[in-house]
Design a protein around this motif. Structure first.
Motif, PDB file in Angstrom:
ATOM      1  N   GLY A  35     -11.926   3.490  -1.513  1.00 51.92           N
ATOM      2  CA  GLY A  35     -11.634   2.184  -0.936  1.00 51.92           C
ATOM      3  C   GLY A  35     -10.811   2.303   0.334  1.00 51.92           C
ATOM      4  N   ILE A  36      -9.792   3.163   0.299  1.00 51.49           N
ATOM      5  CA  ILE A  36      -8.961   3.370   1.494  1.00 51.49           C
ATOM      6  C   ILE A  36      -9.808   3.932   2.632  1.00 51.49           C
ATOM      7  N   THR A  73     -14.262  -2.408  -8.558  1.00 50.75           N
ATOM      8  CA  THR A  73     -13.242  -3.377  -8.134  1.00 50.75           C
ATOM      9  C   THR A  73     -12.000  -2.711  -7.557  1.00 50.75           C
ATOM     10  N   VAL A  74     -11.623  -1.545  -8.068  1.00 48.45           N
ATOM     11  CA  VAL A  74     -10.440  -0.854  -7.531  1.00 48.45           C
ATOM     12  C   VAL A  74     -10.681  -0.467  -6.078  1.00 48.45           C
ATOM     13  N   ALA A  75     -11.851   0.097  -5.806  1.00 49.66           N
ATOM     14  CA  ALA A  75     -12.193   0.468  -4.433  1.00 49.66           C
ATOM     15  C   ALA A  75     -12.241  -0.753  -3.538  1.00 49.66           C
ATOM     16  N   ASP A 132     -12.051   9.339  -5.765  1.00 48.84           N
ATOM     17  CA  ASP A 132     -11.939   8.308  -6.791  1.00 48.84           C
ATOM     18  C   ASP A 132     -11.993   6.924  -6.148  1.00 48.84           C
ATOM     19  N   GLY A 133     -12.002   5.863  -6.991  1.00 46.61           N
ATOM     20  CA  GLY A 133     -12.188   4.510  -6.487  1.00 46.61           C
ATOM     21  C   GLY A 133     -11.153   4.101  -5.463  1.00 46.61           C
ATOM     22  N   SER A 134      -9.877   4.401  -5.730  1.00 45.47           N
ATOM     23  CA  SER A 134      -8.808   3.996  -4.817  1.00 45.47           C
ATOM     24  C   SER A 134      -8.944   4.683  -3.460  1.00 45.47           C
ATOM     25  N   ARG A 135      -9.173   5.991  -3.484  1.00 45.06           N
ATOM     26  CA  ARG A 135      -9.272   6.732  -2.220  1.00 45.06           C
ATOM     27  C   ARG A 135     -10.545   6.365  -1.453  1.00 45.06           C
ATOM     28  N   SER A 194      -8.623  -2.021  -2.686  1.00 46.08           N
ATOM     29  CA  SER A 194      -7.955  -1.134  -1.723  1.00 46.08           C
ATOM     30  C   SER A 194      -8.569  -1.269  -0.334  1.00 46.08           C
ATOM     31  N   ALA A 247      -3.250  10.135   1.275  1.00 46.60           N
ATOM     32  CA  ALA A 247      -3.376   9.017   0.332  1.00 46.60           C
ATOM     33  C   ALA A 247      -3.342   9.500  -1.123  1.00 46.60           C
ATOM     34  N   LEU A 257       0.818  -1.214   0.000  1.00 45.01           N
ATOM     35  CA  LEU A 257       0.000   0.000   0.000  1.00 45.01           C
ATOM     36  C   LEU A 257       0.850   1.260   0.000  1.00 45.01           C
TER      37      LEU A 257
END
Length: 349
Positions: free
Chosen positions: A176-177, A198-200, A171-174, A203, A349, A81
């Motif tokens: 998800g975090i 799926t990205v979220a 966004d998806g990554s953030r 993460s 992040a 990560l």
């Protein structure tokens, strides 16, 4: 053999909880098992013969489940990560744990009740409550209240977080975090993050497992605190009225109590060592996937059995009397963690 009837009832309770959990997504098997245990414990069916086996097996099964929980954590996945996210995980767990502990005492919870809430809300929900129970020996009513609050507020976050993100626009990554940091149970995290793709989801899952890993250091610190409390209590015995020179115990007796306190409260509980050993084993990537899948299933079974046993020891009338304070602490803790983690995601992040 005296334990056999109780263990058979626990097995039936776990089977029923797994079946009921598979029919819906709101309540996991651990929560269902706790509810079934409460139903049994507050009915006329809970005889002394059953109580022996259920009470005797509860703590052992909980600790075994926490040990196997380590097989779900691979350190390389968490380190991948990046240092900023790893730092954010540690910071959010620390802030949430100590803030919830402080809030618990301010709202009138006992020390043990506050510790259960702090562990459940900052780390990994019911599993963390079970792990902390293995150290501090809290009342079963407090365990039930902590699990109920984790379930309630974690379920609310399944609805609230996606609605908030529609306004915030992560966004998806953030997102998800943020989901992995702010939501309490692993299943709840999956439900929240899956709304963003799926990205979220990827993460969120890894971040949440990073929080689960924090169970080991938090449990070790709690165990050290319990050891110090036991040692201090043994070092300051009550003085019987009228005892000459204020000495109520001989030096040899006091020293024996100190030694006993240290023996009964280990510096680091054995099940925490086992948990870490399983994390290392999983991180070496030497176990086949079918074995890991079996370990995940067995973890759920053991923790559900322990939760069923805890539920059977709960007085529902006492639970209703203390539920308001736990609800207030849970609301404040959830809002705090959601805000702190969102700030961390935006900044780091």
């Amino acid at each position: 053999m005296a334990w056999l009837p109780g263990l058979l009832v626990m097995a039936a309770g776990v089977t029923a909880s797994l079946a009921l959990a598979s029919l819906q997504t709101l309540l996991g098997a651990l929560v269902v098992a706790l509810l079934l245990g409460i139903l049994l414990g507050n009915s006329s069916l809970y005889s002394e013969g059953l109580r022996t086996g259920v009470a005797g097996g509860t703590k052992r099964l909980l600790r075994a489940g926490v040990v196997l929980l380590g097989l779900q954590l691979a350190l390389p996945d968490i380190f991948a990560l990046g240092p900023q996210v790893v730092l954010l995980i540690v910071a959010c767990v620390a802030v949430s744990f100590y803030s919830t502990l402080w809030l618990g005492r301010r709202f009138g919870l006992t020390r043990t009740g506050s510790l259960l809430m702090a562990a459940g809300f900052s780390i990994c929900g019911a599993s963390a409550v079970a792990g902390m129970q293995g150290i501090i020996d809290a009342d079963d009513d407090e365990v039930a209240s902590a699990v109920a609050m984790v379930t309630l507020y974690g379920s609310l976050m399944i609805v609230v977080l996606p609605l908030l993100n529609a306004v915030i626009g992560l966004d998806g990554s953030r997102f998800g975090i943020w989901s992995g940091l702010a939501v309490h149970e692993v299943a709840q995290v999956v439900a929240v993050a899956s709304t963003a793709g799926t990205v979220a989801l990827a993460s969120a899952t890894v971040v949440k497992l990073g929080r689960v890993l924090m169970l080991a250091p938090v449990a070790a610190v709690a165990s050290i605190g319990e050891r110090r409390r036991a040692t201090a209590a043994a070092a300051a015995p009550s003085v019987p009225e009228g005892t000459p020179n204020g000495s109520g115990m001989s030096g040899g007796g006091a020293r024996a109590d100190l030694r006993a306190a240290r023996r009964t409260t280990p510096l680091i509980p054995l099940f925490v060592v086992g948990f870490l050993a399983m994390v290392v084993l999983r991180s070496l990537d030497v176990l086949p996937q079918p074995l890991l899948d079996t370990g995940r299933t067995l973890t759920t079974i053991l923790l559900a059995a322990g939760m069923f046993g805890l539920g059977a020891g709960i007085d529902i009338r006492q639970l209703l009397r203390t539920g308001g304070r736990f609800a207030a602490v849970g609301a404040a803790s959830t809002l705090l963690l959601a805000g702190v983690s969102l700030l961390g995601v935006v900044v780091l992040a």
